[in-house]
Design a protein around this motif. Structure first.
Motif, PDB file in Angstrom:
ATOM      1  N   LYS A  26       4.027   0.208  12.620  1.00 21.49           N
ATOM      2  CA  LYS A  26       4.848   0.891  11.627  1.00 21.49           C
ATOM      3  C   LYS A  26       5.734  -0.082  10.857  1.00 21.49           C
ATOM      4  N   PRO A  27       6.009   0.237   9.580  1.00 22.48           N
ATOM      5  CA  PRO A  27       6.838  -0.653   8.773  1.00 22.48           C
ATOM      6  C   PRO A  27       8.324  -0.443   9.075  1.00 22.48           C
ATOM      7  N   LEU A  28       9.067  -1.546   9.074  1.00 27.88           N
ATOM      8  CA  LEU A  28      10.527  -1.502   9.153  1.00 27.88           C
ATOM      9  C   LEU A  28      11.051  -2.349   7.993  1.00 27.88           C
ATOM     10  N   TYR A  43       2.484   0.769  -4.442  1.00 24.12           N
ATOM     11  CA  TYR A  43       1.193   0.527  -3.799  1.00 24.12           C
ATOM     12  C   TYR A  43       0.967   1.266  -2.484  1.00 24.12           C
ATOM     13  N   CYS A  44       1.880   2.077  -2.008  1.00 22.46           N
ATOM     14  CA  CYS A  44       1.613   2.833  -0.776  1.00 22.46           C
ATOM     15  C   CYS A  44       0.560   3.901  -1.051  1.00 22.46           C
ATOM     16  N   PRO A  45      -0.584   3.862  -0.356  1.00 25.99           N
ATOM     17  CA  PRO A  45      -1.658   4.835  -0.622  1.00 25.99           C
ATOM     18  C   PRO A  45      -1.268   6.253  -0.233  1.00 25.99           C
ATOM     19  N   ASP A  46      -0.251   6.398   0.578  1.00 28.14           N
ATOM     20  CA  ASP A  46       0.096   7.711   1.124  1.00 28.14           C
ATOM     21  C   ASP A  46       1.440   8.233   0.645  1.00 28.14           C
ATOM     22  N   SER A  47       1.987   7.619  -0.391  1.00 26.68           N
ATOM     23  CA  SER A  47       3.283   8.026  -0.952  1.00 26.68           C
ATOM     24  C   SER A  47       4.320   8.186   0.151  1.00 26.68           C
ATOM     25  N   ALA A  48       4.291   7.265   1.114  1.00 29.13           N
ATOM     26  CA  ALA A  48       5.182   7.376   2.268  1.00 29.13           C
ATOM     27  C   ALA A  48       6.384   6.444   2.164  1.00 29.13           C
ATOM     28  N   VAL A  49       6.492   5.706   1.051  1.00 29.83           N
ATOM     29  CA  VAL A  49       7.691   4.895   0.840  1.00 29.83           C
ATOM     30  C   VAL A  49       8.592   5.651  -0.128  1.00 29.83           C
ATOM     31  N   LYS A  50       9.841   5.846   0.263  1.00 25.23           N
ATOM     32  CA  LYS A  50      10.781   6.631  -0.543  1.00 25.23           C
ATOM     33  C   LYS A  50      11.991   5.766  -0.882  1.00 25.23           C
ATOM     34  N   TYR A  58      13.184   3.666   2.219  1.00 27.63           N
ATOM     35  CA  TYR A  58      12.942   4.149   3.585  1.00 27.63           C
ATOM     36  C   TYR A  58      11.528   4.719   3.667  1.00 27.63           C
ATOM     37  N   PHE A  59      11.064   4.982   4.884  1.00 29.52           N
ATOM     38  CA  PHE A  59       9.672   5.384   5.091  1.00 29.52           C
ATOM     39  C   PHE A  59       9.579   6.809   5.599  1.00 29.52           C
ATOM     40  N   ASP A  60       8.560   7.520   5.157  1.00 32.83           N
ATOM     41  CA  ASP A  60       8.299   8.859   5.665  1.00 32.83           C
ATOM     42  C   ASP A  60       7.242   8.723   6.773  1.00 32.83           C
ATOM     43  N   PHE A  63       3.900  10.664   7.393  1.00 32.72           N
ATOM     44  CA  PHE A  63       2.662  10.430   6.648  1.00 32.72           C
ATOM     45  C   PHE A  63       2.194   8.984   6.620  1.00 32.72           C
ATOM     46  N   CYS A  64       3.095   8.027   6.888  1.00 35.66           N
ATOM     47  CA  CYS A  64       2.716   6.607   6.883  1.00 35.66           C
ATOM     48  C   CYS A  64       1.581   6.376   7.876  1.00 35.66           C
ATOM     49  N   LYS A  65       0.462   5.799   7.384  1.00 38.57           N
ATOM     50  CA  LYS A  65      -0.685   5.528   8.264  1.00 38.57           C
ATOM     51  C   LYS A  65      -0.637   4.113   8.842  1.00 38.57           C
ATOM     52  N   GLY A  66       0.387   3.352   8.470  1.00 41.55           N
ATOM     53  CA  GLY A  66       0.557   2.016   9.046  1.00 41.55           C
ATOM     54  C   GLY A  66      -0.377   0.967   8.488  1.00 41.55           C
ATOM     55  N   GLY A  68       0.068  -1.325   6.247  1.00 47.84           N
ATOM     56  CA  GLY A  68       0.688  -2.643   6.082  1.00 47.84           C
ATOM     57  C   GLY A  68       0.706  -3.161   4.658  1.00 47.84           C
ATOM     58  N   ILE A  69       0.260  -2.360   3.697  1.00 44.06           N
ATOM     59  CA  ILE A  69       0.247  -2.818   2.298  1.00 44.06           C
ATOM     60  C   ILE A  69       1.673  -3.058   1.790  1.00 44.06           C
ATOM     61  N   CYS A  70       2.589  -2.155   2.129  1.00 44.41           N
ATOM     62  CA  CYS A  70       3.966  -2.304   1.634  1.00 44.41           C
ATOM     63  C   CYS A  70       4.546  -3.639   2.087  1.00 44.41           C
ATOM     64  N   ALA A  71       4.278  -4.023   3.348  1.00 39.78           N
ATOM     65  CA  ALA A  71       4.792  -5.299   3.868  1.00 39.78           C
ATOM     66  C   ALA A  71       4.114  -6.459   3.154  1.00 39.78           C
ATOM     67  N   TYR A  80       8.532  -5.467   7.302  1.00 38.82           N
ATOM     68  CA  TYR A  80       7.699  -6.091   8.329  1.00 38.82           C
ATOM     69  C   TYR A  80       7.126  -5.007   9.225  1.00 38.82           C
ATOM     70  N   MET A  81       5.995  -5.326   9.874  1.00 40.38           N
ATOM     71  CA  MET A  81       5.295  -4.334  10.694  1.00 40.38           C
ATOM     72  C   MET A  81       5.572  -4.611  12.175  1.00 40.38           C
ATOM     73  N   VAL A  82       5.787  -3.559  12.922  1.00 43.29           N
ATOM     74  CA  VAL A  82       5.946  -3.712  14.377  1.00 43.29           C
ATOM     75  C   VAL A  82       4.998  -2.739  15.080  1.00 43.29           C
TER      76      VAL A  82
HETATM   77  S1  SF4 Z   1       2.371   0.939   6.080  1.00 42.78           S
HETATM   78 FE1  SF4 Z   1       0.970   1.713   4.460  1.00 42.78          FE
HETATM   79  S2  SF4 Z   1       1.150   3.953   4.641  1.00 42.78           S
HETATM   80 FE2  SF4 Z   1       2.898   3.094   5.740  1.00 42.78          FE
HETATM   81  S3  SF4 Z   1       4.540   3.066   4.230  1.00 42.78           S
HETATM   82 FE3  SF4 Z   1       3.562   1.035   4.185  1.00 42.78          FE
HETATM   83  S4  SF4 Z   1       2.035   1.195   2.540  1.00 42.78           S
HETATM   84 FE4  SF4 Z   1       2.624   3.294   3.093  1.00 42.78          FE
END
Ligand code: SF4
Ligand SMILES: Cc1ncc(C[n+]2csc(CCOP(=O)(O)OP(=O)(O)O)c2C)c(N)n1
Ligand code: SF4
Ligand code: SF4
Ligand SMILES: [Mg+2]
Lengths: 86, 305
Positions: A26-28, A43-50, A58-60, A63-66, A68-71, A80-82
């Protein structure tokens, strides 16, 4: 299930499908590094970055599928992803 | 012509909502979200069978917050034509613009005839082909858009094969040859450029066509986090030139200060990995480099010669 004529569905109803369960990472965010370029939102494919003025990015997690594109696209290296712990 | 501005922040319209079933990191899902962001609410969208339709519309759910209809695999352009003609006949054309968003198989293979007819009849439709370079939804079979050297399930790399051998169809030129007034190539890796082109295409009267490169992490075999980076590498190596053709004239080419070697793109993806392992792979890579060089020559991609 009963089909409506033409199999019409109400707008935006996929929101009932919480895809957050797909995630293994998950992104932090470290807010001090964010330069508000909004690449993460773009660029979030799932519109999960707000974003809000008060909370910043912040992240929703419903719906975030993890992916890693945002990071990967973060200009400030603020995201960053953890490993997800459930 | 309209200029699109992405304000970011909390102003996004979110017309393609969360909860869709696209793979984590799907380039097409990003592209569709950005297309609707630029198009706004007053559109009617048609999509044929393919990943986009499957991931966004498992009945009774839909991810669309604009009117959207699923055609058959082959006839998105015909269904879009009917909608546009219907709006005209009812005197309601000012209420919505018609958009078709269709895969490469649906566009360049089975839907080529209907698309040609749509162009010929001059419907006021923006047709966007999202090109993930294979039939992804049915399991990565090759299409006429699969690039040379790529392994797909029906053009697999193996002892006697380096994967796909045919060149990609030049869809933009096919549209230009029909006299389509606004034609552009775009990439999901350049989101703002994509949105600007969508706005221009929609504001253009009559048919317009966008050939949009969208990485598919599942079929191209790369980490989900690299979708945007790899889509950009296609542009930066000259394999996916970005340009517009307005009334038959090439305009607005994205020029490259320092074009990268095609290996930088190929080595990022599993579908090309055999080229780096097999004897004779270098020759195929040389041929792919020749395609990029020809693109550079044709579109004047290199800033310094
Ligand atoms: S990890 Fe992927 S799905 Fe999750 S917030 Fe980042 S871009 Fe969106
Ligand atoms: C007439 C017909 N033939 C075959 C199929 C099976 N089929 C469904 S989607 C698809 C491939 C779609 O490929 P593309 O248009 O590139 O979209 P993608 O899935 O890659 O997004 C095929 C062959 C079908 N639905 N209808
Ligand atoms: S991409 Fe990074 S720097 Fe840009 S707004 Fe998002 S968190 Fe901030
Ligand atoms: S298979 Fe490819 S195009 Fe289809 S949903 Fe997955 S990533 Fe997207
Ligand atoms: Mg495809």
């Amino acid at each position: 299930m009963k089909l409506r004529i033409g199999a019409i569905a109400d707008p935006g109803t996929s929101i009932v499908n919480r895809t957050g369960g797909w995630r293994s990472e998950k992104p932090l965010i470290d807010h001090s590094l964010c330069i508000r370029c909004f690449n993460c939102i773009l660029y979030c494919p799932d519109s999960a970055v707000k974003y809000s003025e008060k909370e910043g990015i912040y992240f929703d997690y419903d719906f975030c599928k993890g992916c890693g594109i945002c990071a990967n696209e973060c200009s400030g290296r603020a995201i960053y992803m953890v490993m997800e712990e459930k | 012509m309209g200029v699109y501005r992405f304000e970011g922040g909390d102003t996004v319209k979110n017309l393609f909502v969360s909860g869709h079933r696209a793979c984590a990191g799907c380039g097409m899902a990003i592209a569709v979200k950005l297309i609707l962001e630029a198009a706004g609410e007053d559109v009617i969208v048609v999509s044929p069978t393919g990943c986009l339709e499957i991931v966004s519309s498992p009945y009774p759910e839909t991810s669309w917050r604009v009117p959207w209809i699923h055609s058959l695999f082959e006839n998105a352009a015909s269904v879009a034509s009917g909608i546009e003609a219907g709006l005209k006949a009812l005197g309601r054309k000012h209420e919505a613009k018609v958009l078709a968003i269709a895969g490469d198989g649906a566009t360049a293979d089975i839907g080529m005839g209907p698309l040609s007819g749509m162009f010929e009849r001059g419907h006021d439709i923006t047709y966007i082909c999202y090109d993930n370079e294979a039939y992804m939804n049915t399991g990565v079979q090759r299409s006429s858009m699969t690039p040379p050297g790529a392994s797909a399930t029906t053009s697999p790399a193996g002892k006697v094969s380096f994967g796909e051998i045919h060149p990609k169809k030049d869809l933009a030129s096919i549209a230009v040859a029909h006299g389509v007034g606004y034609v552009a190539t775009a990439s999901v890796g350049y989101g703002l450029d994509l949105m600007r082109k969508v706005r221009r295409a929609i504001d253009h009267d009559g048919p317009s066509f966008i050939h949009l490169h969208t990485s598919c992490c599942t079929g191209w075999r790369h980490p989900s986090s690299k979708t945007i980076e790899i889509s950009r590498l296609a542009v930066l190596t000259g394999l996916w030139p970005l340009y517009e053709v307005v009334d038959g004239e090439i305009t607005d080419v994205k020029r490259l200060p320092k074009r990268l070697p095609v290996e930088d793109y190929l080595k990022t993806q599993g579908r090309f990995s055999h080229l780096f392992r097999m004897e004779g792979g270098e020759e195929i890579i040389r041929r792919i480099q020749a395609i990029a060089d020809a693109n550079a020559e044709r579109f004047g991609l290199d800033l310094e010669g």
